[in-house]
Design a protein around this motif. Structure first.
Motif: not given
Length: 167
Positions: A34-51
């Motif tokens: 992922h090359a940035g511009d997430w906006i919120d931490e919840a999306t990062l958390d989702l990516f970390e949990a599913r990847s």
């Protein structure tokens, strides 16, 4: 090794949720970039949990909480290739030369910011890949992301996926 490349998800500002097709690809990928511009931490958390493995950076729209968790530039060796990830590379004009000068040690540079899919080779430098955005097409006809296979020091099956319009 199957890779999913995405950027500029902008959740919840540009979209309320990630597209189902992107989530399904995330489950299939060995590595998600992922090359940035997430906006919120919840999306990062989702990516970390599913990847299985996530390689990610922050973008210009990401605030202090995301910047504390992510780097500006990330690097990883995958299937014999040296990958780098950064959000911004500047204007399209001269991009290949600038990236070859800034990242002479990379084979592949994944970037975002423009929301415009990009696939070029920098003379004497890395292959440049921008997956576009899965949630904000901007001036493009489709929202997009990339998948590819990395194996034995080469890229195969580099595919730009077009997402259907949101309803």
């Amino acid at each position: 090794m199957r890779l999913l490349l995405t950027s500029d998800t902008h959740v919840p500002v540009r979209a309320k949720r990630l597209p189902d097709a992107l989530l399904a690809e995330m489950d299939r990928a060995d590595v998600v970039i992922h090359a940035g511009d997430w906006i919120d931490e919840a999306t990062l958390d989702l990516f970390e949990a599913r990847s299985r493995r996530l390689i990610a950076v922050y973008g210009n729209n990401d605030g202090p909480p995301l910047r504390r968790r992510l780097a500006e530039v990330a690097r990883a060796e995958l299937a014999g290739l040296r990958f780098g990830v950064v959000h911004e590379t500047g204007a399209a004009t001269g991009r290949e030369r600038r990236c070859a000068e800034r990242f002479p040690d990379l084979d592949v540079l994944v970037f975002g910011h423009s929301h415009i899919p990009w696939d070029t080779e920098a003379a004497g430098g890395p292959r440049l890949l921008n997956p576009g955005s899965p949630t904000d097409r901007r001036r493009q006809p489709y929202c997009t992301y990339l998948t590819l296979t990395a194996e034995d020091g080469a890229l195969y099956d580099v595919t730009l996926h077009r997402l259907p319009p949101r309803r």
